[in-house]
Write a protein that holds these residues in place. Structure first.
Motif, PDB file in Angstrom:
ATOM      1  N   PHE B  20     -42.839 -48.210   5.537  1.00  6.60           N
ATOM      2  CA  PHE B  20     -42.215 -49.240   4.707  1.00  6.60           C
ATOM      3  C   PHE B  20     -40.777 -49.502   5.129  1.00  6.60           C
ATOM      4  N   LEU B  23     -40.772 -51.668   8.015  1.00 11.05           N
ATOM      5  CA  LEU B  23     -41.142 -53.029   7.659  1.00 11.05           C
ATOM      6  C   LEU B  23     -39.939 -53.800   7.139  1.00 11.05           C
ATOM      7  N   SER B  24     -39.059 -53.049   6.435  1.00 13.10           N
ATOM      8  CA  SER B  24     -37.948 -53.744   5.815  1.00 13.10           C
ATOM      9  C   SER B  24     -36.693 -53.733   6.686  1.00 13.10           C
ATOM     10  N   THR B  99     -42.550 -59.612   2.317  1.00 10.58           N
ATOM     11  CA  THR B  99     -43.236 -58.710   3.232  1.00 10.58           C
ATOM     12  C   THR B  99     -43.590 -57.416   2.520  1.00 10.58           C
ATOM     13  N   MET B 100     -42.618 -56.936   1.725  1.00 14.07           N
ATOM     14  CA  MET B 100     -42.869 -55.668   1.034  1.00 14.07           C
ATOM     15  C   MET B 100     -44.034 -55.816   0.060  1.00 14.07           C
ATOM     16  N   GLY B 103     -47.086 -55.749   1.836  1.00 17.84           N
ATOM     17  CA  GLY B 103     -47.305 -54.378   2.278  1.00 17.84           C
ATOM     18  C   GLY B 103     -47.942 -53.547   1.187  1.00 17.84           C
ATOM     19  N   ILE B 104     -47.442 -53.719  -0.026  1.00 15.86           N
ATOM     20  CA  ILE B 104     -48.011 -52.929  -1.131  1.00 15.86           C
ATOM     21  C   ILE B 104     -49.476 -53.303  -1.339  1.00 15.86           C
ATOM     22  N   VAL B 107     -51.492 -51.540   1.093  1.00 19.72           N
ATOM     23  CA  VAL B 107     -51.675 -50.127   0.780  1.00 19.72           C
ATOM     24  C   VAL B 107     -52.811 -49.977  -0.224  1.00 19.72           C
ATOM     25  N   LEU B 138     -49.769 -51.768   8.037  1.00 22.38           N
ATOM     26  CA  LEU B 138     -48.356 -52.113   7.863  1.00 22.38           C
ATOM     27  C   LEU B 138     -47.695 -52.419   9.206  1.00 22.38           C
TER      28      LEU B 138
END
Lengths: 483, 218, 317, 669
Positions: B20, B23-24, B99-100, B103-104, B107, B138
């Motif tokens: 993560f 990703l950020s 994006t986050m 991403g979640i 998951v 991810l």
């Protein structure tokens, strides 16, 4: 057994030798020589397997049955003829100042390494090594795609690398899942990834895991096969790389990738006992055929067009293998063979045509039949063959695929035929205008080697009219293995 | 739950966190550091698995990982960006919060996907498959959202890490031959990428991927 | 006397009859027209005088005239003579009739027409080809109508052989066929078109832009022209005879009944005279149409013929 | 020896012989002398042998062979039965004439090298024979497409002209689409059993729906080759593009293979026939016929004119097939056999006269280098041989007695005229009206042929250089005479052919008319009964020649024969010249005006102030604009739309993979 060592050893050794001597004047001949030796070794291996049946060698590391041995023979043969073609082709490129001696060294070395990786992928019994070899095949070719160092070729190579890399990573995940499932049956350690062992216990493998694994494997290897929508790297890489590379990519690498998919499918089918894998493959195959057919009608670059045509044909084969059954599988194998031969022959002619006219843009290539009848007629006949015109062999396999589809999957047949019709219109109008008309071509400094073209086309013609019984038996055996 | 399993779960959680974080992350240099850390955690994880299950070959594997992924690759990358002089921020295609969120969602999806499989697993590390899938996805997402070449490559390598994590934690590692082969491929791949960066820069004067959109259908 | 020789003699007699008296019929029509138009007229024998004159003249040929041009009159004349031996005029036992039915008859007329059109094009004048194309146009439109006309009696008689049709209509028990009335109207229209009569064409005009048949024979002279004129006369007579045979066949001699011959001939003369007079009336009261109105005219004829056929099918009569 | 060999083996021998001759052409590919003086006459002999084999093969029982070639599970099956023997005979007749003619034709090197032409030509012949022999779907398709390819190469032999290239492309494209339909048709025919031999297809029992599907596919597939509306567009493009002997072969013979295929599928492979197939085929056939002849009437290119005329004739043949189906479906075997005989007879006739006319245009083309009717004229004076043979062909194609075209049209009309009595009241009323459409087509074809012949051979030279045109040499004359002799013989002695055709109709519609037709002797044909209708072509010929000669003799004897030559009179107009003759366009003008809605006419009219006034009018096929261009545009739009997929952005490519992966993973769940 020794044959296997030779088949793998010769190209590996060749790659090393050429890494040092590849830029010298005689390197191209050396390249041909190594390829010829590989081909001879491959032929011997084939004879042996045909004579003695399936073969396990070197601590079960290598496994040769009728399915892969025919691909080995095909790979060795086409790589040999391509090497023949590549000699004058690359000399012309060198002569035109497009390539330096350093580049040629890289090219020759990587050519042999590439052959090695493909043969390794075909011969290995280990699904993990299969993956390693597939990845290595990407790595050996990626620098060849950007050999000319033009912005377009670098871009194509980048896309090739990233997309195939990512794709093949998914295949690794699939392999891990496969191992995960196999390990519970076969126990941890070396044997759990051996295809022969997996195949023996495929009925006991966990279906959920395997279906998950197959998705990853299909997406992974499917990227290399060029299945829509994972195909985007393919036209770029074919169009921008040197033509011998396009020939082997289209003619061989795609086959090897499909081989990997089919090997996986056998396991998954055995574990699941459903049509899950078949349906997926049929779906991808059909989508590829249709989309590629429509892509074809917008092409301006000749190599790009034939790259799309490869997507179409790989789609057709995937569909055939997906459909399954002895006839469709037979047809799929036959189609692999004839497509390799025809497509590489087409790339040979296209390469020289592009050299003669100094461009790959089809609207600037005209009248090949006039200045150089062999190139022109080679392209014309090759084009007809690849379009599935009888009496060429491509028609034989397409006939079998379509007729089986009519029986088993009638809904798919009109779609396939529509796509074939669209593809025909698209390719033929362009081939015709390249071959016929007032000429724009010039003479080449080194005379082209066109024997490979006609040898390939003659073989394809033969396969359309007459499939020798031993070859048929061989295909049948392979079809039986695949199921 | 045995202690080793708890440790492995901790490592898995760490890896997810790092994923993560990558990703950020906007800065290339930080991305490389995160990548190095990911390699280190992976190596540690291998050691723990090896120690708890007695699979000795995993020690070699851990060593290989540490050398390759925590040291050599980051070092190569670092050298490259210094040579290429690209230390500025990475622009993403979609903004970071979105994006986050995606991403979640990924998951969640991967955990759900892994659920039926993990119930079958006999290993002590069964919870980790979901995390491995999440890592892969991810990294995939990261590759999609980056417009520069180097971050995309880091994403690619991170994906490889995810795969490696899956291999070690769910199956106690692949057979050694395969493992070596994979490592070789990754190394060669990295070298080729290194060459590539130069080729790309030579051809486009930049490592921005937006220049590489010429090959398309009109 | 063996039947065959009898049939042959009857055939010969009838053919000669038609060929000989065809110009008379033409003369009669012209005379009727003259009377109707308040002229005194040249007399019914005028066509013979014209033929006689023409046969004595020197033929004048254009320089580039080919064999087709010279042979066409003979072919036309020959076709008409042959046609005269197919159509039952006085009696129905004809030796030649099995060799050709109505369709073949139409084919025969077409053959003559094609040759006259080709001959018209042979010299290469503006008028010749103009006439040829107009003639072929009219013919190709009238032929379907003619076939439909034949269709109704053909359905009734279950035969396409003219003699059989006549036998069936004339010598079986008497019945009223309303369908034939439609067919008859259509036939008259086709007759006008095929024989180059008003309103489709005007046989007596030489106004270049309106003529059809005359335009084709502009370059002919002397004996060639005579043969053509004669053939035209035979054609008109034959059409009238066909009309009589199909729509008012009563009084025709059945096969082998020789004694009836004079009576039959008398009835025929009366009928032909009536037909000629009717034709003259029709030609007097109507005006010539523009060429592009001809399709409408012939379309109408076709429609009538189809109506006749449908009536036959619906009413069975 | 030939008498002891089975006909089927003779035919196979001829196929191999032709392939051999073709390959021999490659020995000295540039030697015109060797190829045209040696190989083509040798090839013509193959045609003679085929004729003999056909004569032996038609009455013989069907013979089959399995060749050691082909697919492993589906070796090449061949079969010679009466139907295929008949068409082989047709091919033989036409090929003798065409090959002889070609001997003189390919005298100048144009485009493709002569050796290659020889190869393509003989492979084309061999492929056509193989189509007729094939007894399984694979061999049929192989031969069918080989035929298409070889003829394509022949069509494009002077490929430097862009129009010829596009014509060739259009031809091959439509042929290929047709072939796809035929393949599908075979797929339906095998009925899910996976056996692709024709023998198995005859056994398979299909429901009415699947039978109809097979028939429709066959109609489409073979129709594309035959040139049935709306798939006819390639014909008027390809025929003018091809060298004349090739046009002759394609029009005269190749189109017939499509007819053969249609008959084979409809009457042999399918076990039941539904009446509405026949109605459809009939309607389509007549539409095609009238359409073809209308367009023929307005053409200004002589080969295009003939191509449209081929469309017309194919329409007539299709109408005959339709009629046969109707009668057969309603259980009237006698009339079914009659219309089938008419259909087959017309196919044979068309092979003769259309080949003849195409060859004649070839001669004209060679002599004048001119295809446009507007620049020809008066050639009867320079080229008497060609002119006389072309006259015979023109009269025959116009359906005039006593030539062959009339015989088949007469037979077909007989079938039409006796149709009432069918169990369907609509058909009862409409079929006779359809006969009128047939007559319209026949009559208009007379119009067309007067135009064709008149404009080319009659009148004055429209260009001064035409005076230098020379007649054909002996080889070409032999070819022309051969075909004209066939036209005359087939016209005059039809009874023999009809008796032979009994063997063809008997297996297909379970009836033979020959014995009853010939009951009245060999002079007369009476297909149903002598009372109903009879026709005696020989008597007819004798009658005409007799009366003509008699008239001639009488005129000669009774009157003087003085002739003077002078200028044409032309109503006294003095400044008459060649440009005042009707042009081809002018000759077609009435048709154009009457049938205007069918054409898409574009006129360029001069304005009153033009210093150099200029007039032009083109008549195009509306179907191009209604069917073909929309399809092409749809294809383009779809391609453009799909092309968006490949937009060059790598992150989107990655996104595809990503989404695919996720979607599949969801699918697994």
């Amino acid at each position: 057994m020794n044959e296997i060592a030779f088949v793998l050893g010769i190209p590996l050794f060749g790659g090393l030798v050429l890494a040092f001597r590849g830029g010298r004047p005689g390197a191209a001949m050396l390249n041909v020589l190594f390829s010829l030796l590989t081909f001879i070794a491959g032929a011997l291996l084939t004879l042996r397997v045909v004579g003695e049946g399936a073969l396990l060698a070197y601590n079960e590391m290598f496994f040769v049955d009728s399915f892969n041995v025919f691909l080995v023979a095909l790979t060795a043969f086409v790589s040999f003829t391509t090497a023949l073609f590549s000699r004058p082709y690359m000399m012309n490129e060198h002569h035109h100042g497009k390539l330096s001696a350093r580049m040629l060294r890289l090219y020759h070395s990587m050519y042999q390494m590439f052959i090695f990786t493909m043969l390794l992928a075909l011969l290995t019994n280990n699904m993990g090594i299969l993956w390693v070899a597939m990845e290595a095949a990407t790595l050996t070719t990626v620098l060849l795609v950007s050999l000319y160092r033009t912005p377009a070729s670098v871009e194509a190579a980048w896309k090739y690398f990233i997309l195939c890399g990512v794709g093949i990573a998914q295949a690794l995940f699939g392999t891990i899942l496969l191992y995960f499932a196999a390990e519970k049956v076969l126990g941890a350690g070396g044997t759990a990834l051996l295809w022969t062992h997996l195949n023996a216990v495929k009925g006991e493998l966990e279906p959920t895991v395997l279906s998950l694994a197959f998705v990853f494997l299909l997406v992974g290897y499917g990227t290399k096969v060029g299945l829509v929508p994972l195909h985007n790297w393919l036209p770029d890489a074919h169009a921008e790389g040197p033509t011998p590379m396009s020939a082997v990519l289209s003619g061989l690498l795609l086959n090897v990738a499909l081989y990997a998919v089919v090997r996986s499918k056998v396991l998954v089918d055995g574990a699941l006992g459903t049509r899950f894998a078949s349906d997926l493959m049929m779906g991808f195959g059909l989508l590829s055929v249709v989309v590629a057919a429509f892509f074809l009608s917008r092409q301006k670059d000749v190599k790009r067009m034939f790259a799309y045509s490869s997507i179409e044909h790989m789609g057709l084969m995937t569909f055939a293998f997906g459909m399954g059954g002895p006839v469709a599988t037979f047809a799929g194998l036959l189609h692999m063979t004839v497509h390799s031969l025809t497509k590489s022959a087409i790339f040979f002619t296209v390469g020289h045509a592009a050299q003669k006219t100094g461009t790959q843009m089809m609207d600037q290539i005209r009248g090949l039949a006039d200045t150089n009848p062999t190139i022109g007629w080679g392209l014309m006949l090759g084009g007809m063959a690849i379009l599935g015109m009888p009496p060429f062999g491509v028609f034989a396999s397409e006939f079998l695929i379509l007729t089986t589809a009519m029986r088993d999957q009638p809904w798919a047949t009109p779609i396939l035929l529509l796509a074939l019709g669209v593809a025909f219109a698209a390719i033929f109008t362009r081939v015709q205008s390249m071959v016929f008309g007032e000429t724009t071509a010039q003479r080449l400094p080194h005379p082209p080697a066109l024997i490979p073209v006609f040898v390939h086309l003659a073989l394809v013609l033969l396969l359309g009219l007459y499939i020798p019984p031993y070859l048929a038996a061989w295909y049948r055996q392979a079809a039986q293995l695949i199921g | 739950m045995p202690f080793s399993a708890q440790l492995i779960n901790l490592m898995a959680a760490l890896l997810l966190l790092i994923a993560f974080a990558m990703l950020s992350q906007r800065r290339i240099l930080s991305l490389i550091y995160l990548f190095a850390w990911q390699g280190a955690v992976l190596a540690a994880n291998s050691v723990i698995v090896a120690w708890s299950t007695g699979q000795t070959h995993l020690y070699y594997s851990a060593l290989l990982t540490l050398a390759l992924k925590a040291i050599i690759l980051p070092w190569i990358l670092h050298r490259l960006i210094i040579r290429l002089n690209i230390k500025w921020d990475v622009e993403t295609l979609i903004n970071i919060p979105t994006t986050m969120l995606v991403g979640i969602a990924l998951v969640v999806i991967s955990f759900n996907l892994a659920l039926p499989v993990t119930q079958l697993a006999g290993t002590i590390t069964r919870g980790t498959l979901g995390i491995a899938i999440a890592m892969v996805l991810l990294s995939f997402l990261m590759m999609i959202t980056r417009r520069k070449a180097v971050p995309q490559v880091i994403g690619f390598l991170a994906m490889e890490n995810g795969l490696f994590f899956a291999a070690t934690s769910t199956t106690y590692g692949m057979p050694m031959v395969v493992e070596l082969g994979i490592a070789l491929d990754v190394l060669v791949g990295m070298l080729i990428l290194g060459i590539f960066f130069f080729q790309v820069r030579e051809a486009f004067d930049s490592l921005d991927l937006k220049h590489m959109e010429k090959l398309r259908e009109e | 006397m063996p039947e065959f020789i009898e049939a042959f003699l009857s055939q010969l007699a009838q053919t000669l009859l038609v060929v000989t008296f065809a110009p008379l019929m033409l003369g009669w029509v012209s005379q009727c027209r003259a009377w109707l138009q308040n002229r005194s007229g040249p007399g019914v024998l005028q066509p013979y005088r014209v033929l006689h004159k023409l046969f004595h003249k020197d033929a004048l040929l254009a320089r580039n005239a080919s064999a087709i041009f010279r042979s066409a009159p003979y072919i036309q004349f020959g076709c008409m003579v042959l046609a005269a031996s197919i159509v039952p005029v006085v009696e129905t036992s004809l030796a030649f009739s099995p060799a050709a039915d109505v369709i073949a008859l139409v084919g025969l007329f077409a053959l003559a027409r094609v040759f006259s059109s080709l001959a018209a094009m042979d010299i290469g004048t503006a008028f010749g080809s103009l006439g040829a194309r107009r003639e072929m146009l009219i013919a190709s439109l009238s032929e379907p109508a003619l076939l439909m006309v034949f269709f109704t009696p053909l359905l009734i008689a279950q035969s396409s052989s003219l003699t059989t049709i006549v036998d069936a209509l004339a010598h079986r028990e008497f019945a009223i066929y309303p369908s034939l009335a439609f067919a008859a109207v259509a036939f008259v229209m086709v007759l006008l078109a095929e024989n180059a009569r008003i309103p489709i064409d005007n046989p007596s005009t030489h106004l270049e832009l309106t003529m059809i048949h005359e335009a084709m024979i502009l370059e002919y002279s002397a004996r060639h022209l005579a043969l053509i004129e004669w053939a035209t006369a035979i054609k008109l007579m034959l059409y009238c005879a066909i009309g009589i045979a199909l729509f008012m066949p009563w009084g025709m001699v059945e096969a082998g009944k020789w004694p009836m011959f004079p009576i039959a001939a008398g009835i025929l003369v009366a009928k032909l005279a009536l037909a000629g007079a009717g034709l003259a009336v029709l030609e007097t009261v109507s005006a010539k149409m523009r060429i592009f109105r001809a399709p409408e005219f012939l379309g109408m004829a076709f429609l009538f013929a189809v109506l006749g056929m449908l009536t036959r099918q619906l009413l069975g009569a | 020896m030939i008498l002891t060999t089975a006909p089927i083996d003779i035919v196979v021998g001829v196929v191999l012989y032709w392939i051999g001759i073709g390959l021999a052409g490659l020995v000295r590919p540039l030697s015109l002398r060797f190829i045209s003086r040696v190989l083509f006459p040798l090839g013509a002999m193959g045609g003679l042998v085929l004729m003999a084999a056909a004569l032996l093969g038609i009455p013989a029982a069907p013979a089959t062979r399995v060749l050691p070639l082909g697919l492993p599970d589906l070796p090449f099956h061949i079969r010679l039965d009466a139907l295929s023997a008949f068409f082989i005979g047709l091919l033989g007749v036409a090929v003798v004439g065409i090959s002889l003619f070609s001997t003189g034709y390919f005298r100048r090197g144009q485009g493709t090298a002569p050796g290659l032409l020889c190869l393509q030509y003989h492979l084309f012949l061999a492929a056509m024979v193989t189509v007729l022999l094939a007894d399984d779907a694979y061999l049929f398709m192989v031969a069918w497409e080989t035929m298409a390819i070889t003829s394509y190469f022949l069509v494009t032999s002077s490929h430097k002209i862009p129009e010829i290239r596009s014509a060739g492309f259009l031809y091959l494209l439509i042929a290929h689409i047709g072939a796809i339909a035929i393949l599908l048709c075979f797929g339906v025919l095998q009925g899910g059993r996976g056996d692709y031999t024709f023998a198995a297809m005859r056994e398979s029992e299909l429901s009415a729906f699947w039978s109809s599907a097979a028939f429709m596919l066959a109609l489409f597939g073979f129709g594309a080759k035959a040139g049935i509306l709306p798939l006819h567009v390639w014909l008027p493009e390809a025929h003018p593009a091809a060298p004349s002997p090739i046009s002759a072969l394609m029009s005269g013979v190749m189109l017939k293979t499509a007819i053969y295929g249609m008959l084979r599928v409809t009457f042999d492979l399918l076990q039941t026939q539904l009446w509405w197939w026949g109605a459809l085929a009939l309607a389509l056939g007549l539409l095609t016929a009238v359409f073809g002849v209308m367009f023929a009437a307005v053409q200004t290119d002589m080969k295009r004119l003939l191509a449209y005329s081929s469309i017309e004739n194919i329409g007539v043949i299709l109408a005959g097939i339709g009629l046969t189906i109707i009668f057969h479906a309603y259980g009237n075997p006698h009339l079914a056999a009659l219309s089938l005989v008419a259909t087959l007879y017309h196919s044979l006739n068309h092979a003769c006269f259309k080949s003849l006319l195409f060859l004649a245009t070839g001669s004209v083309l060679h002599a004048t280098h001119e295809r446009s009717l507007g620049k020809l004229g008066g050639l009867i004076r320079n080229m008497p041989w060609v002119a006389v043979t072309a006259l015979i062909g023109s009269l025959a194609i116009a359906g005039l007695p006593p030539l062959n075209g009339f015989v088949s049209e007469w037979l077909l009309l007989q079938a039409f005229l006796f149709s009432p009595g069918l169990a369907n009241p609509y058909l009862n009323m409409l079929v006779p009206v359809a006969a009128a459409a047939l007559v319209l087509a026949a009559a208009l074809s007379g119009y067309v042929m007067v135009k064709f012949y008149g404009v080319i051979f009659l009148g004055q030279y429209r260009e001064a250089r035409l005076a230098e045109a020379r007649d054909e040499g002996p080889w070409a004359r032999a070819g022309l005479v051969w075909l004209s002799a066939a036209c005359v013989l087939l016209g005059v002695l039809p009874v023999g052919v009809i008796l032979l055709l009994d063997h063809v109709t008997l297996p297909l519609v379970n009836f033979a008319i020959g014995t009853s037709a010939a009951r009245t002797g060999w002079l007369l044909i009476a297909p149903v009964s002598p009372e109903r209708a009879s026709y005696g072509p020989l008597l007819f010929l004798l009658g005409i020649t007799g009366t003509v000669l008699l008239t001639f003799a009488l005129v000669r004897r009774l009157y003087h024969g003085r002739v003077r030559r002078g200028d044409a009179w032309d109503c006294g107009f003095p400044a008459q010249n060649a440009r005042m003759q009707d042009t081809a366009e002018g000759f077609g003008q009435p048709i154009k005006q009457i049938f205007e809605p069918f054409f898409r006419i574009r006129r360029h009219l001069p304005s009153p102030f033009d210093a150099q006034p200029f007039y032009s009018a083109t008549s195009e096929d509306r179907l191009w604009y209604w069917l073909y261009l929309p399809v092409a545009r749809l294809n383009e739009r779809l391609a453009a739309w799909i092309g968006i997929l490949q937009h060059g952005r790598i992150y989107l490519y990655l996104l595809y993979s990503f989404v695919t992966l996720l979607a599949l993973l969801m699918f697994v769940r």
